[in-house]
Design a protein around this motif. Structure first.
Motif, PDB file in Angstrom:
ATOM      1  N   VAL A   1     102.072 -77.657 -20.421  1.00 16.94           N
ATOM      2  CA  VAL A   1     100.863 -78.428 -20.123  1.00 16.94           C
ATOM      3  C   VAL A   1     100.424 -79.147 -21.394  1.00 16.94           C
ATOM      4  CG1 VAL A   1      98.518 -78.375 -19.227  1.00 16.94           C
ATOM      5  CG2 VAL A   1     100.195 -76.724 -18.384  1.00 16.94           C
ATOM      6  N   LEU A   2     100.224 -80.457 -21.282  1.00 18.75           N
ATOM      7  CA  LEU A   2      99.845 -81.295 -22.415  1.00 18.75           C
ATOM      8  C   LEU A   2      98.437 -81.843 -22.184  1.00 18.75           C
ATOM      9  CD1 LEU A   2     103.121 -83.438 -22.664  1.00 18.75           C
ATOM     10  CD2 LEU A   2     102.726 -81.101 -23.508  1.00 18.75           C
ATOM     11  N   TYR A   3      97.608 -81.697 -23.193  1.00 19.76           N
ATOM     12  CA  TYR A   3      96.266 -82.265 -23.169  1.00 19.76           C
ATOM     13  C   TYR A   3      96.131 -83.212 -24.358  1.00 19.76           C
ATOM     14  CZ  TYR A   3      95.230 -77.951 -20.485  1.00 19.76           C
ATOM     15  OH  TYR A   3      95.235 -76.913 -19.582  1.00 19.76           O
ATOM     16  N   ALA A   4      95.474 -84.335 -24.128  1.00 18.30           N
ATOM     17  CA  ALA A   4      95.222 -85.264 -25.228  1.00 18.30           C
ATOM     18  C   ALA A   4      93.889 -85.970 -25.004  1.00 18.30           C
ATOM     19  CB  ALA A   4      96.340 -86.301 -25.333  1.00 18.30           C
TER      20      ALA A   4
ATOM     21  N   ALA B   1      94.285 -87.420 -21.342  1.00 21.63           N
ATOM     22  CA  ALA B   1      95.533 -87.165 -20.625  1.00 21.63           C
ATOM     23  C   ALA B   1      95.657 -85.687 -20.284  1.00 21.63           C
ATOM     24  CB  ALA B   1      96.736 -87.612 -21.465  1.00 21.63           C
ATOM     25  N   TYR B   2      96.101 -85.438 -19.061  1.00 24.87           N
ATOM     26  CA  TYR B   2      96.463 -84.088 -18.623  1.00 24.87           C
ATOM     27  C   TYR B   2      97.816 -84.207 -17.922  1.00 24.87           C
ATOM     28  CZ  TYR B   2      96.682 -79.706 -16.065  1.00 24.87           C
ATOM     29  OH  TYR B   2      97.098 -78.503 -15.557  1.00 24.87           O
ATOM     30  N   ILE B   3      98.823 -83.504 -18.455  1.00 17.69           N
ATOM     31  CA  ILE B   3     100.185 -83.638 -17.951  1.00 17.69           C
ATOM     32  C   ILE B   3     100.797 -82.263 -17.788  1.00 17.69           C
ATOM     33  CG2 ILE B   3     102.508 -84.502 -18.490  1.00 17.69           C
ATOM     34  CD1 ILE B   3     100.993 -86.675 -20.202  1.00 17.69           C
ATOM     35  N   GLU B   4     101.495 -82.067 -16.674  1.00 17.42           N
ATOM     36  CA  GLU B   4     102.263 -80.852 -16.454  1.00 17.42           C
ATOM     37  C   GLU B   4     103.748 -81.209 -16.400  1.00 17.42           C
ATOM     38  OE1 GLU B   4     100.985 -78.662 -13.053  1.00 17.42           O
ATOM     39  OE2 GLU B   4      99.012 -78.183 -13.903  1.00 17.42           O
TER      40      GLU B   4
ATOM     41  N   ALA C   1     107.503 -84.628 -14.485  1.00 22.71           N
ATOM     42  CA  ALA C   1     106.166 -84.863 -15.030  1.00 22.71           C
ATOM     43  C   ALA C   1     105.175 -85.196 -13.918  1.00 22.71           C
ATOM     44  CB  ALA C   1     106.201 -86.002 -16.050  1.00 22.71           C
ATOM     45  N   SER C   2     104.012 -84.587 -13.995  1.00 21.59           N
ATOM     46  CA  SER C   2     102.902 -84.919 -13.106  1.00 21.59           C
ATOM     47  C   SER C   2     101.627 -84.965 -13.931  1.00 21.59           C
ATOM     48  CB  SER C   2     102.772 -83.894 -11.975  1.00 21.59           C
ATOM     49  OG  SER C   2     102.510 -82.604 -12.490  1.00 21.59           O
ATOM     50  N   GLY C   3     100.611 -85.653 -13.404  1.00 22.33           N
ATOM     51  CA  GLY C   3      99.346 -85.705 -14.121  1.00 22.33           C
ATOM     52  C   GLY C   3      98.775 -87.104 -14.178  1.00 22.33           C
TER      53      GLY C   3
END
Length: 344
Positions: free
Chosen positions: A128-131, A144-147, A179-181
């Motif tokens: 999980v990526l947060y930016a 950004a929120y990415i899984e 990738a989703s988000g």
């Protein structure tokens, strides 16, 4: 050329801080320990880089602790509008305090500063990526929120020595992550659907020599409905034991030998936006690359630190051959290729 495959887990470095076993692996078998490094603490480099993309856009996120310099970066590339924005705040003398994980299998990476934050979290079945960054585009902030899911069983792991004692390049590239988000900038939204959106992780640890130029190309997507991708790289270090060139098909890795990057124009007079060609010495990778956008960046400080980067996003068309002889044809396959010169 022969490629030495590492097949058993063990310490990455010996007692002198040199690579214990140069070569490649298909899983993260070498065990990295920052405390085993014997070179100057100022030369240690640790970074996590993610790039996710689909036909509309790409988002690249970086957390890097280069000892004397920390570098965090957010890049948004809009293929429809043919625009790119990169913001790269720097941190002075982190010296390992960023706390980068010693493995891709567990641990989180986090960094931040005035007006921005980045977090890369490793969960049991996903990444999980947060930016967040204030004033990313004018006065507009980015969030950004990415899984990332469906991590393949095999990936590219490389242990490359330099010709200087205690210096090495240890790297894992994980392609074909679904990738989703969502990414938002002001009122604009960029959506990631795992049906057509993929990501790559570039996870690196090492001690590099001062002046290097490297070449890297990467792509992930679907070939007739099957997850397919590749990692190509060259340019620095002693690659006599192995290259980092590899194909990925339905979760399995297939090793390539040497791959030549044919970039139009001479060094320092490149014509990056003209068609490139890629060809392997074993005849198993023949592609042309049609550029779409050049994410270029150049920086220097007092003539001591220098970075000249050209990451070209575009589309690959051609043939790749798996270990069993299966031919994989792709057309307009989205990815990127880059040439980067650093003095750092």
């Amino acid at each position: 050329m022969e490629q030495h495959e590492i097949t058993a887990a063990g310490p990455l470095l010996d007692e002198q801080g040199n690579l214990r076993e140069p070569g490649f692996a298909k899983k993260l078998l070498p065990v990295y320990n920052r405390n085993h490094i014997r070179a100057s603490a100022l030369r240690i480099k640790e970074w996590d880089y993610y790039c996710v993309m689909n036909g509309q856009f790409a988002l690249a996120l970086t957390i890097a602790d280069n000892s004397y310099m920390g570098l965090d970066s957010i890049s948004l590339i809009d293929f429809w509008e043919n625009t790119q924005i990169t913001r790269s705040p720097m941190r002075l003398m982190p010296m390992g305090s960023t706390g980068m994980p010693k493995s891709t299998l567990e641990g989180d990476s986090a960094s931040g500063g005035k007006g921005y934050s980045l977090l890369f979290r490793r969960e049991e079945d996903r990444r999980v990526l947060y930016a967040h960054m204030d004033s990313f585009r004018g006065n507009e902030c980015l969030d950004a929120y990415i899984e990332l899911t469906d991590e393949p069983e095999e990936s590219m792991v490389i242990c490359t020595p330099f010709d200087k004692p205690g210096h090495f390049y240890f790297n894992q590239k994980i392609n074909c992550l679904r990738a989703s988000g969502k990414v938002t900038v002001g009122e604009d939204e960029y959506m990631l659907d795992p049906a057509d959106s993929f990501g790559v992780l570039d996870w690196g640890r090492g001690v590099w020599t001062y002046h290097n130029t490297w070449y890297w190309a990467s792509a992930s997507g679907l070939a007739e409905g099957i997850p397919f991708g590749f990692n190509l790289g060259c340019g620095f270090g002693d690659t006599s034991a192995a290259t980092e060139n590899m194909l990925f098909y339905n979760g399995k890795a297939h090793k390539l030998s040497k791959v030549r990057f044919r970039i139009p124009g001479r060094r320092r007079r490149r014509r990056y936006m003209e068609q490139w060609e890629f060809t392997s010495d074993d005849g198993r990778f023949e592609m042309r690359f049609d550029p779409v956008l050049d994410r270029s960046a150049s920086a220097s400080a007092a003539g001591v630190v220098k970075s000249d980067q050209h990451q070209i996003f575009g589309r690959f068309t051609g043939l790749a051959i798996l270990d069993d002889g299966t031919e994989v044809f792709v057309k307009d396959f989205l990815g990127f290729a880059e040439e980067v010169e650093n003095k750092w």
